[in-house]
Design an enzyme around this catalytic site. Structure first.
Site, PDB file in Angstrom:
ATOM      1  CG  ASP A   7      -1.610   1.219   1.566  1.00  0.00           C
ATOM      2  OD1 ASP A   7      -1.476   1.737   2.684  1.00  0.00           O
ATOM      3  OD2 ASP A   7      -2.315   1.704   0.670  1.00  0.00           O
ATOM      4  CG  ASP A   9      -1.231   7.801   0.425  1.00  0.00           C
ATOM      5  OD1 ASP A   9      -2.269   8.152  -0.151  1.00  0.00           O
ATOM      6  OD2 ASP A   9      -0.099   8.042  -0.045  1.00  0.00           O
TER       7      ASP A   9
END
Ligand code: GMZ
Ligand code: MG
Ligand code: ZN
Length: 180
Positions: A7, A9
């Site tokens: 992922d 952020d």
């Protein structure tokens, strides 16, 4: 093939409840750039799967998003490493797309790109949707405490979830134990 999916952020760079709307707001989490470089230099392919509903919401442009990803690639390359495929979902929560996590569409795109099976592949995230996307395709959910990780952990995570402080500690574990 040693594939690790991240992922963005809250894992690679700091997250914000106000979204990451500009290149200036895209600030690497300490140790994350080095971690990606080290992983790629030890034979790992590091791909990225990121929700970017800020595009649908009109908070920033695709050009700005591309500039953030170019910066990521530059910083990792400066340490002798490289970033693999970066896949993003530009849609909003109500668009009904197949790519927005917790749907696993982006993970499948990455798997198809590299012609690999996702079973057991580590997907590292900070949000519940990341963990759910992993489980939907039998990948290994991995939670970091950075970004929204502590908040996600406090609400309970699937039993099979592996938990690490940050991406740097994941890299250390994978490189030193040749897991995965
Ligand atoms: O963690 P990844 O997937 O790389 O990206 C998350 C971002 O797209 C944003 O996702 C939003 O969720 P909504 O899209 O508004 O539900 C919020 O959580 C923001 O704080 C966050 O910056
Ligand atoms: Mg995140
Ligand atoms: Zn989408």
């Amino acid at each position: 093939m040693k594939l690790l999916i991240l992922d963005r952020d809250g894992v690679i760079n700091q997250d914000s409840d106000a979204y990451i709307k500009s290149l200036d707001e895209w600030i690497p989490i300490p140790g994350s750039i080095e971690a990606i470089a080290q992983l790629s230099k030890t034979g790992w392919t590091v791909a990225v799967a990121t929700n970017q509903s800020g595009i649908a919401r009109g908070y920033y442009s695709l050009a700005t998003l591309d500039a953030m990803h170019a910066r990521l690639r530059e910083l990792v390359a400066a340490q002798g490493g490289e970033v693999g495929l970066i896949v993003y979902c530009p849609h909003g929560p109500d668009d009904g797309c197949d790519c927005r996590k917790p749907r696993p569409g982006m993970l499948r795109t990455i798997a198809n790109h590299y012609a690999v099976d996702l079973a057991g592949v580590w997907f590292v995230g900070d949000s519940k949707g990341d963990l759910e996307a992993a489980r939907a395709v039998d990948a290994q959910p991995v939670l970091v405490r950075t970004g929204k990780g502590e908040q996600t952990l406090s609400k309970g995570v699937p039993e099979a979830t592996l938990i690490f402080d940050d991406l740097a500690s994941i890299a250390s574990a994978l490189i030193h134990t040749q897991a995965g």
